[in-house]
Design a protein around this motif. Structure first.
Motif, PDB file in Angstrom:
ATOM      1  N   PRO A  71      -1.565  11.637  -0.023  1.00  0.00           N
ATOM      2  CA  PRO A  71      -0.928  12.854   0.519  1.00  0.00           C
ATOM      3  C   PRO A  71       0.340  12.484   1.294  1.00  0.00           C
ATOM      4  O   PRO A  71       0.470  11.357   1.800  1.00  0.00           O
ATOM      5  N   ASP A  72       1.250  13.427   1.414  1.00  0.00           N
ATOM      6  CA  ASP A  72       2.540  13.182   2.074  1.00  0.00           C
ATOM      7  C   ASP A  72       2.392  12.585   3.468  1.00  0.00           C
ATOM      8  O   ASP A  72       3.096  11.642   3.816  1.00  0.00           O
ATOM      9  N   GLU A  73       1.502  13.159   4.271  1.00  0.00           N
ATOM     10  CA  GLU A  73       1.361  12.685   5.664  1.00  0.00           C
ATOM     11  C   GLU A  73       0.890  11.242   5.702  1.00  0.00           C
ATOM     12  O   GLU A  73       1.360  10.453   6.517  1.00  0.00           O
ATOM     13  N   VAL A  74      -0.030  10.897   4.831  1.00  0.00           N
ATOM     14  CA  VAL A  74      -0.558   9.531   4.784  1.00  0.00           C
ATOM     15  C   VAL A  74       0.531   8.571   4.323  1.00  0.00           C
ATOM     16  O   VAL A  74       0.688   7.481   4.883  1.00  0.00           O
ATOM     17  N   ARG A  75       1.303   8.986   3.330  1.00  0.00           N
ATOM     18  CA  ARG A  75       2.415   8.141   2.847  1.00  0.00           C
ATOM     19  C   ARG A  75       3.379   7.838   3.974  1.00  0.00           C
ATOM     20  O   ARG A  75       3.750   6.685   4.193  1.00  0.00           O
ATOM     21  N   ARG A  76       3.814   8.873   4.683  1.00  0.00           N
ATOM     22  CA  ARG A  76       4.785   8.673   5.771  1.00  0.00           C
ATOM     23  C   ARG A  76       4.192   7.839   6.900  1.00  0.00           C
ATOM     24  O   ARG A  76       4.869   6.967   7.446  1.00  0.00           O
ATOM     25  N   ASP A  77       2.941   8.098   7.258  1.00  0.00           N
ATOM     26  CA  ASP A  77       2.308   7.324   8.335  1.00  0.00           C
ATOM     27  C   ASP A  77       2.175   5.851   7.961  1.00  0.00           C
ATOM     28  O   ASP A  77       2.467   4.964   8.768  1.00  0.00           O
ATOM     29  N   ARG A  80       5.656   4.322   7.930  1.00  0.00           N
ATOM     30  CA  ARG A  80       6.146   4.161   9.304  1.00  0.00           C
ATOM     31  C   ARG A  80       5.536   2.927   9.953  1.00  0.00           C
ATOM     32  O   ARG A  80       6.222   2.138  10.597  1.00  0.00           O
ATOM     33  N   ILE A 103      12.222   8.426   8.455  1.00  0.00           N
ATOM     34  CA  ILE A 103      10.878   8.997   8.601  1.00  0.00           C
ATOM     35  C   ILE A 103      10.790   9.793   9.894  1.00  0.00           C
ATOM     36  O   ILE A 103      10.214  10.888   9.921  1.00  0.00           O
ATOM     37  N   ASP A 106      12.443  13.065   9.280  1.00  0.00           N
ATOM     38  CA  ASP A 106      11.607  13.907   8.418  1.00  0.00           C
ATOM     39  C   ASP A 106      10.428  14.510   9.182  1.00  0.00           C
ATOM     40  O   ASP A 106       9.934  15.567   8.819  1.00  0.00           O
ATOM     41  N   ASN A 107       9.989  13.825  10.232  1.00  0.00           N
ATOM     42  CA  ASN A 107       8.873  14.313  11.053  1.00  0.00           C
ATOM     43  C   ASN A 107       9.345  15.187  12.203  1.00  0.00           C
ATOM     44  O   ASN A 107       8.567  15.480  13.114  1.00  0.00           O
TER      45      ASN A 107
END
Length: 166
Positions: A71-77, A80, A103, A106-107
């Protein structure tokens, strides 16, 4: 899979640096053909994923950002964390800092990203992508006068390709 044929799986008895290099090359080959899953799987056997060379962590951050299975949130986390760890280990990697700033923006932490990029430009004044991302973020915030200053500084750092012709 041609990456498997071209480069054998890392040998468990090989020195750690050799296995790390083999994983890096395997992941790079997979990424060059757009195979993010194989690139990610190249690092599956690594237990301590944040205790690697900064270059590998930057690569893993890029893989995490591109992984279609997360999922997007997991990818970014995940990305990061890799970029933060790479930056903490080697303060000479502008690419990790640039990705981390993107990142952050984007957040919703655009101001923090702008500050990181301003500091990065002070440190690496000839790295053009830093100026480009900073310019975009300043434009998004409506800070047009500073964005124009960034462009002027960017042009001052760039060589003039037409100088030879004039």
């Amino acid at each position: 899979d041609w990456a498997t044929i071209a480069l054998p799986a890392p040998d468990a008895n090989a020195p750690d640096y050799q296995a790390s290099f083999q994983r890096y090359i395997r992941a790079s080959l997979a990424l060059s053909r757009g195979d993010v899953i194989t690139a990610r799987e190249s690092y599956r056997a690594v237990e301590d994923k944040f205790n690697q060379s900064p270059v590998i962590m930057v690569q893993r951050g890029g893989i995490a950002l591109s992984d279609p299975m997360l999922p997007d949130e997991v990818r970014r986390d995940d990305a990061r964390r890799y970029f933060e760890a790479a930056n903490a280990k080697s303060h000479g990697l502008w690419s990790a800092l640039l990705q981390f700033a993107k990142i952050e923006a984007d957040n919703g932490r655009v101001t923090e990203a702008i500050e990181k990029l301003r500091n990065a430009i002070q440190r690496w004044p000839k790295v053009r992508p830093l100026y480009a991302i900073l310019f975009d973020l300043l434009q998004q915030r409506g800070w047009y006068s500073e964005a124009e200053t960034v462009v002027k500084n960017w042009r001052a750092q760039a060589s003039d390709p037409c100088r030879v012709l004039s």
